[in-house]
Scaffold this motif. Sequence first.
Motif, PDB file in Angstrom:
ATOM      1  N   MET A   1       0.844  -1.187   0.000  1.00 46.30           N
ATOM      2  CA  MET A   1       0.000   0.000   0.000  1.00 46.30           C
ATOM      3  C   MET A   1       0.880   1.237   0.000  1.00 46.30           C
ATOM      4  SD  MET A   1      -3.213   0.630  -0.042  1.00 46.30           S
ATOM      5  CE  MET A   1      -3.380   2.261  -0.706  1.00 46.30           C
ATOM      6  N   GLY A   2       0.646   2.129  -0.939  1.00 46.28           N
ATOM      7  CA  GLY A   2       1.463   3.330  -1.058  1.00 46.28           C
ATOM      8  C   GLY A   2       2.711   3.113  -1.895  1.00 46.28           C
ATOM      9  N   GLN A   3       2.977   1.885  -2.246  1.00 46.61           N
ATOM     10  CA  GLN A   3       4.129   1.555  -3.095  1.00 46.61           C
ATOM     11  C   GLN A   3       3.595   1.078  -4.449  1.00 46.61           C
ATOM     12  OE1 GLN A   3       7.233   2.180  -1.922  1.00 46.61           O
ATOM     13  NE2 GLN A   3       6.273   2.874  -0.043  1.00 46.61           N
ATOM     14  N   ALA A   4       3.526  -0.228  -4.640  1.00 36.14           N
ATOM     15  CA  ALA A   4       3.003  -0.788  -5.893  1.00 36.14           C
ATOM     16  C   ALA A   4       1.507  -0.519  -6.030  1.00 36.14           C
ATOM     17  CB  ALA A   4       3.274  -2.292  -5.942  1.00 36.14           C
ATOM     18  N   LEU A   5       0.831  -0.370  -4.905  1.00 36.90           N
ATOM     19  CA  LEU A   5      -0.609  -0.095  -4.891  1.00 36.90           C
ATOM     20  C   LEU A   5      -0.811   1.339  -4.427  1.00 36.90           C
ATOM     21  CD1 LEU A   5      -3.510  -1.034  -5.167  1.00 36.90           C
ATOM     22  CD2 LEU A   5      -3.360  -2.015  -2.879  1.00 36.90           C
ATOM     23  N   HIS A   6      -1.216   2.196  -5.345  1.00 38.88           N
ATOM     24  CA  HIS A   6      -1.308   3.625  -5.058  1.00 38.88           C
ATOM     25  C   HIS A   6      -2.526   3.989  -4.209  1.00 38.88           C
ATOM     26  CE1 HIS A   6      -0.811   7.908  -5.597  1.00 38.88           C
ATOM     27  NE2 HIS A   6      -2.057   7.987  -6.016  1.00 38.88           N
ATOM     28  N   ALA A   7      -3.700   3.476  -4.583  1.00 41.11           N
ATOM     29  CA  ALA A   7      -4.926   3.850  -3.878  1.00 41.11           C
ATOM     30  C   ALA A   7      -5.866   2.654  -3.774  1.00 41.11           C
ATOM     31  CB  ALA A   7      -5.623   4.985  -4.614  1.00 41.11           C
ATOM     32  N   LEU A   8      -6.436   2.496  -2.579  1.00 36.10           N
ATOM     33  CA  LEU A   8      -7.377   1.403  -2.345  1.00 36.10           C
ATOM     34  C   LEU A   8      -8.549   1.939  -1.533  1.00 36.10           C
ATOM     35  CD1 LEU A   8      -7.938  -1.671  -2.604  1.00 36.10           C
ATOM     36  CD2 LEU A   8      -6.864  -1.917  -0.366  1.00 36.10           C
ATOM     37  N   ALA A   9      -9.722   2.011  -2.160  1.00 36.35           N
ATOM     38  CA  ALA A   9     -10.945   2.361  -1.452  1.00 36.35           C
ATOM     39  C   ALA A   9     -11.431   1.068  -0.800  1.00 36.35           C
ATOM     40  CB  ALA A   9     -11.978   2.904  -2.426  1.00 36.35           C
ATOM     41  N   LEU A  10     -11.383   1.023   0.509  1.00 35.21           N
ATOM     42  CA  LEU A  10     -11.597  -0.233   1.228  1.00 35.21           C
ATOM     43  C   LEU A  10     -12.905  -0.226   2.004  1.00 35.21           C
ATOM     44  CD1 LEU A  10     -10.427  -2.949   2.143  1.00 35.21           C
ATOM     45  CD2 LEU A  10      -9.151  -1.713   3.898  1.00 35.21           C
ATOM     46  N   GLN A  11     -13.655  -1.310   1.853  1.00 40.00           N
ATOM     47  CA  GLN A  11     -14.847  -1.563   2.656  1.00 40.00           C
ATOM     48  C   GLN A  11     -14.674  -2.940   3.275  1.00 40.00           C
ATOM     49  OE1 GLN A  11     -18.094  -1.204  -0.183  1.00 40.00           O
ATOM     50  NE2 GLN A  11     -18.610   0.777   0.695  1.00 40.00           N
ATOM     51  N   THR A  12     -14.990  -3.047   4.555  1.00 41.33           N
ATOM     52  CA  THR A  12     -14.913  -4.339   5.236  1.00 41.33           C
ATOM     53  C   THR A  12     -16.249  -4.641   5.894  1.00 41.33           C
ATOM     54  OG1 THR A  12     -14.007  -3.247   7.212  1.00 41.33           O
ATOM     55  CG2 THR A  12     -12.416  -4.226   5.673  1.00 41.33           C
ATOM     56  N   SER A  13     -16.531  -5.930   6.036  1.00 43.42           N
ATOM     57  CA  SER A  13     -17.753  -6.331   6.702  1.00 43.42           C
ATOM     58  C   SER A  13     -17.612  -7.743   7.249  1.00 43.42           C
ATOM     59  CB  SER A  13     -18.944  -6.258   5.748  1.00 43.42           C
ATOM     60  OG  SER A  13     -18.820  -7.205   4.718  1.00 43.42           O
ATOM     61  N   VAL A  14     -18.564  -8.094   8.081  1.00 40.95           N
ATOM     62  CA  VAL A  14     -18.672  -9.436   8.661  1.00 40.95           C
ATOM     63  C   VAL A  14     -19.787 -10.149   7.905  1.00 40.95           C
ATOM     64  CG1 VAL A  14     -19.225 -10.673  10.789  1.00 40.95           C
ATOM     65  CG2 VAL A  14     -17.916  -8.559  10.900  1.00 40.95           C
ATOM     66  N   PRO A  15     -19.657 -11.451   7.640  1.00 38.58           N
ATOM     67  CA  PRO A  15     -20.730 -12.164   6.943  1.00 38.58           C
ATOM     68  C   PRO A  15     -22.071 -12.028   7.664  1.00 38.58           C
ATOM     69  CG  PRO A  15     -18.782 -13.560   7.168  1.00 38.58           C
ATOM     70  CD  PRO A  15     -18.536 -12.320   7.986  1.00 38.58           C
ATOM     71  N   ASP A  16     -23.150 -12.052   6.910  1.00 42.84           N
ATOM     72  CA  ASP A  16     -24.494 -11.948   7.498  1.00 42.84           C
ATOM     73  C   ASP A  16     -24.673 -12.984   8.595  1.00 42.84           C
ATOM     74  OD1 ASP A  16     -25.192  -9.911   5.787  1.00 42.84           O
ATOM     75  OD2 ASP A  16     -26.175 -11.223   4.338  1.00 42.84           O
ATOM     76  N   GLY A  17     -25.309 -12.550   9.673  1.00 41.23           N
ATOM     77  CA  GLY A  17     -25.576 -13.454  10.786  1.00 41.23           C
ATOM     78  C   GLY A  17     -24.474 -13.489  11.825  1.00 41.23           C
ATOM     79  N   GLN A  18     -23.381 -12.766  11.574  1.00 34.54           N
ATOM     80  CA  GLN A  18     -22.268 -12.715  12.544  1.00 34.54           C
ATOM     81  C   GLN A  18     -22.013 -11.250  12.872  1.00 34.54           C
ATOM     82  OE1 GLN A  18     -18.883 -14.803  10.986  1.00 34.54           O
ATOM     83  NE2 GLN A  18     -20.063 -16.601  10.503  1.00 34.54           N
ATOM     84  N   SER A  19     -21.533 -10.990  14.076  1.00 35.06           N
ATOM     85  CA  SER A  19     -21.195  -9.621  14.407  1.00 35.06           C
ATOM     86  C   SER A  19     -19.975  -9.556  15.231  1.00 35.06           C
ATOM     87  CB  SER A  19     -22.287  -8.868  15.117  1.00 35.06           C
ATOM     88  OG  SER A  19     -23.518  -9.413  15.160  1.00 35.06           O
TER      89      SER A  19
END
Length: 80
Positions: free
Chosen positions: A62-80
């Motif tokens: 990140m910041g080297q070979a990969l310039h920009a990453l719009a990141l979204q994370t989540s937990v599978p449905d039914g888990q928290s």
Amino acid sequence: MAMDASEIERLIKEGIPDAKVEITDLRGDGDHYAAMVTSASFAGLPRVRQHQMVYDALKGNMGQALHALALQTSVPDGQS
């Protein structure tokens, strides 16, 4: 040097083995991506820690070979 979407996916899955990863090349230039990462290992963690786990999996690209990453994370449905 740009990173290929399949390499980003491979690194994330290597670092977070149960992850479901969807990568989108935002500009077609291999430098600007969006990633949706779903993993049970994110359960109970604040979003900032979830993102840190993904960045850690990218092994310093990140910041080297990969310039920009719009990141979204989540937990599978039914888990928290």
